[in-house]
Design an enzyme around this catalytic site. Structure first.
Site, PDB file in Angstrom:
ATOM      1  N   ARG A  95      51.216  38.315  -7.563  1.00 17.35           N
ATOM      2  CA  ARG A  95      50.318  38.807  -8.617  1.00 17.35           C
ATOM      3  C   ARG A  95      51.147  39.711  -9.506  1.00 17.35           C
ATOM      4  NH1 ARG A  95      47.977  42.283  -3.863  1.00 17.35           N
ATOM      5  NH2 ARG A  95      49.206  44.165  -4.111  1.00 17.35           N
ATOM      6  N   ALA A 146      37.986  37.940   2.315  1.00 18.03           N
ATOM      7  CA  ALA A 146      36.855  37.619   1.446  1.00 18.03           C
ATOM      8  C   ALA A 146      37.351  36.978   0.158  1.00 18.03           C
ATOM      9  CB  ALA A 146      36.074  38.877   1.127  1.00 18.03           C
ATOM     10  N   ASN A 161       0.354   1.987   6.951  1.00 15.56           N
ATOM     11  CA  ASN A 161       0.136   1.209   5.733  1.00 15.56           C
ATOM     12  C   ASN A 161       0.221   2.083   4.493  1.00 15.56           C
ATOM     13  OD1 ASN A 161      -0.288  -1.300   7.052  1.00 15.56           O
ATOM     14  ND2 ASN A 161      -2.354  -0.652   7.561  1.00 15.56           N
ATOM     15  N   GLY A 210       1.854 -14.380   5.072  1.00 13.68           N
ATOM     16  CA  GLY A 210       0.979 -13.885   6.127  1.00 13.68           C
ATOM     17  C   GLY A 210       1.657 -13.811   7.483  1.00 13.68           C
ATOM     18  N   THR A 211       1.001 -13.082   8.398  1.00 11.27           N
ATOM     19  CA  THR A 211       1.594 -12.850   9.726  1.00 11.27           C
ATOM     20  C   THR A 211       1.692 -14.152  10.531  1.00 11.27           C
ATOM     21  OG1 THR A 211      -0.632 -12.129  10.398  1.00 11.27           O
ATOM     22  CG2 THR A 211       0.983 -10.416   9.931  1.00 11.27           C
ATOM     23  N   ARG A 246       0.809  -1.226   0.000  1.00 12.69           N
ATOM     24  CA  ARG A 246       0.000   0.000   0.000  1.00 12.69           C
ATOM     25  C   ARG A 246       0.843   1.278   0.000  1.00 12.69           C
ATOM     26  NH1 ARG A 246      -3.564  -2.511   4.780  1.00 12.69           N
ATOM     27  NH2 ARG A 246      -1.671  -3.772   4.867  1.00 12.69           N
TER      28      ARG A 246
END
Ligand code: UD1
Ligand code: CA
Length: 485
Positions: A462, A402, A249, A95-96, A31
Site C-alpha cells: 500500500r 475483516a 389436481n 384418458g386414463t 387444473r
C-alpha cells in the site's frame, strides 16, 4: 412366462416379479394452470412422480416400473432417468384407459399390473402391497383401492354390488364426478386411482371402453363395469387411511399435501431424537437426514439431499440446500448454504453465504457477511467478517482479516488463491489471483497483493501514509474568510 391374454387362474404364491407397476403420468394437469408437467411439480422437495416412483421401487425392481408419459414427455423422462424405471409413451392423452392401452406391449409377459397415479404421491408401499396381496388372494381381475375422505368432491365414486341390502366387496361401477346423477352424489366411497389388474382380462376387454362420457375420454374406471359384465371379479379394498390417497389436481391441493408431508417428516425426525422448535415453521425436505440431539430453531429450511450430523444447532432463518454438515456444528441465524461441506465443530454465521463448492474445515469459523465459493477453509481457520473468498485453498490455522477479498475473476477466467497454514491476512486486503501466500506469513492491513508472498515474510502493499500538519485547520479558516467577504 404366461400368455398375457390368458384368463387363467392367478395362484397366490406367485413370484412378485410377475408384477409390473404402471404409473399414469401423461396428463397435462390443466387444473394446475401450469406450463410445466403436473407430475414434475414438487412437494417436500421432490416431484410428485418422484414420490410415487420411490414407493413403487420398494415393491418391484425399477425395470418392472413403467411410467406412462405424454405431455412434455422428454422433460419427465429426463427428471426420472436416474431411477432406472421404464417409460411408455402416450402421445395423445385420451384418458386414463387410453394410457393403459398404450402400455399393452410393455406389460406383455407380466401376469399382473398395479396401476398408480403420478398425482397421488402420499401412497405408502405397505398399502400398495396390501392391494397386491388382496388382489392375488381373492383372484380378482380388477381390485380398486377406495377411501372415504372427508370431502369426496372431484373423485370418481365407487358403487358396490349389494346382497341382502348390504354392500359386498364386489364393485358394480365407478362414476366420475361430472357424471354423477341425483342421489349418486351422496356416495362417500371414492376411487383412489390405484388398482391391481390381471393383465389377461384387462387386455382382453380394454377395447370395450368407449369415449361416451362428459370428457370424451377413455376412462380406466369404466373397466370396472366392463370386466364385471364379462363375468370377471371386480373388487374394492378400502384404504385404512384416506389421507394416503389424496390426489393433486389444484395448487391448493399441492400446498396441502406439501404441508402434510413436511409435518410427517418433522414428526419422524423428532421421534428419532432431533429437537425441532415450532416445527410447523420449518421446511424440511423428504430426503433430508439429521442426527440425534441436533436442535433446529423456528423458520429454518433444509432442502434437497442435505445431511446434518448430531449435536448441531441450526438457528433461525437459515436456508441449507444439498449440504453435508458434520457433528457439533453451529449455524447462526440467517445463513444461506448450498452444495457445501461443513465439518465437525465449525461455526457459521450469522449471515454467511456458502455458495457451491465451499468446504469449511473442522472447528473453522465463517462469520457475518462472509461469502465463499469453491473455497476450502482448513481446520480451525477463521474468516469472521465481511469477506469474499472464491476459488481459494486456505490451510489450517489461518486468520482472514475483516474485509479480505480474493480477486478471483479477471473478466474472462477464474484463478486460484492459495493461502498456506498459519497465515495472518490483515484487514481489508485484496488478493489478486493467481497468487500464493506462503506458510506462516503476514499481510499488512489494506494491502493489494499481486505477487507471491514467501513463507514467514511480511508483505505490505500500500502507499505510505503522508501527514500534512495543520492542513485541516487552515482549510477551515479559508472557508470561513471566503464567506465573510
Ligand atoms: C382419476 C379417476 C377418478 C379418481 C381419481 C383419483 C379416471 C377417469 N378417473 O380422476 O375416478 O377418483 O383419479 O385421484 O381415471 N393421465 C394419463 N393419460 C391421460 C389422462 C390422465 O396418463 O390421458 C394421468 C394423469 O397424468 C394423472 C392420472 O392419469 O396422473 C389421473 O388423471 P387425472 O386427469 O388427474 O384424473 P382425475 O380427474 O383425478
Ligand atoms: Ca388426479
Amino acid at each position: 412366462m404366461m400368455n398375457p391374454r390368458s384368463n387363467s387362474a392367478h395362484p397366490v404364491n406367485q413370484s412378485k416379479f410377475e408384477f409390473a407397476i404402471a404409473i399414469l403420468a401423461a396428463g397435462k394437469g390443466t387444473r394446475l394452470k401450469s406450463r410445466h408437467p403436473k407430475v414434475l411439480h414438487q412437494i417436500a422437495g421432490k416431484t410428485l412422480l418422484g414420490h410415487v416412483v420411490a414407493a413403487a421401487s420398494r415393491i418391484v425392481p425399477p425395470e418392472n416400473i413403467f411410467a406412462i408419459i405424454g405431455h412434455e414427455a422428454e422433460l419427465v423422462r429426463e427428471a426420472l432417468q436416474s431411477t432406472g424405471i421404464q417409460f411408455v409413451l402416450q402421445q395423445e392423452q385420451r384418458g386414463t384407459g387410453h394410457a393403459l392401452m398404450m402400455a399393452q406391449e410393455a406389460l406383455r409377459g407380466f401376469s399382473h399390473v398395479l396401476v398408480l397415479s403420478g398425482d397421488v404421491p402420499l401412497i405408502h408401499p405397505e398399502t400398495i402391497e396390501r392391494v397386491r396381496d388382496f388382489h392375488i388372494a381373492s383372484q380378482a381381475a380388477m381390485t380398486i383401492l377406495t377411501a372415504e375422505p372427508a370431502d369426496p368432491t372431484g373423485y370418481g365414486r365407487v358403487f358396490r354390488r349389494r346382497k341382502d341390502a348390504k354392500p359386498t366387496d364386489e364393485v358394480d361401477r365407478i362414476v366420475e364426478q361430472k357424471a354423477l346423477r341425483g342421489s349418486e352424489g351422496e356416495q362417500r366411497e371414492i376411487n383412489s386411482g390405484i388398482y391391481a389388474f390381471a393383465v389377461g382380462p384387462l387386455y382382453t376387454h380394454i377395447d370395450e371402453l368407449t369415449t361416451d362420457n362428459p370428457a370424451g375420454e377413455f376412462y380406466l374406471t369404466d373397466m370396472a363395469g366392463v370386466l364385471g359384465k364379462a363375468g370377471n371379479k371386480v373388487l374394492a379394498l378400502r384404504a385404512e387411511d384416506s389421507s394416503e390417497v389424496l390426489g393433486v389436481n389444484t395448487r391448493m391441493e399441492l400446498a396441502e399435501l406439501d404441508a402434510k408431508l413436511r409435518a410427517q417428516k418433522t414428526r419422524e425426525l423428532m421421534e428419532a431424537g432431533i429437537t425441532i422448535f415450532r416445527p410447523e415453521t420449518c421446511d424440511i425436505d423428504a430426503d433430508v437426514e439429521i442426527g440425534p440431539d441436533t436442535v433446529i430453531e423456528p423458520f429454518v429450511q433444509i432442502i434437497g439431499q442435505t445431511k446434518i450430523g448430531s449435536d448441531c444447532r441450526i438457528r433461525s432463518y437459515s436456508v441449507i440446500t444439498n449440504c453435508e454438515i458434520g457433528d457439533n456444528v453451529l449455524i447462526r441465524p440467517g445463513c444461506m448454504m448450498e452444495d457445501s461441506i461443513v465439518r465437525d465443530s465449525a461455526e457459521i454465521g450469522p449471515y454467511s453465504h456458502l455458495r457451491p463448492g465451499s468446504d469449511i474445515g473442522e472447528g473453522a469459523h465463517v462469520g457475518n457477511f462472509v461469502e465463499t465459493k469453491k473455497t476450502k477453509i482448513g481446520t480451525r481457520s477463521k474468516a469472521n467478517h465481511l469477506s469474499y473468498l472464491g476459488n481459494a485453498l486456505i490451510g489450517e490455522g489461518v486468520n482472514i482479516g475483516a474485509g479480505t477479498i480474493t480477486c478471483n475473476y479477471d473478466g474472462v477466467n477464474k484463478h486460484e488463491t492459495v493461502i498456506e497454514d498459519g497465515v495472518f491476512v490483515g484487514s481489508d486486503s485484496t488478493l489478486v489471483a493467481p497468487v500464493k501466500i506462503g506458510k506462516g506469513s503476514y499481510i499488512g492491513a489494506g494491502s493489494c497483493i499481486t505477487d507471491e508472498v514467501p513463507a514467514d515474510a511480511l508483505a505490505v502493499a500500500r502507499s505510505r501514509q503522508v501527514n500534512k500538519p495543520k492542513w485541516a485547520a487552515e482549510r477551515r479558516d479559508k472557508v470561513k474568510n471566503a464567506k465573510k467577504s
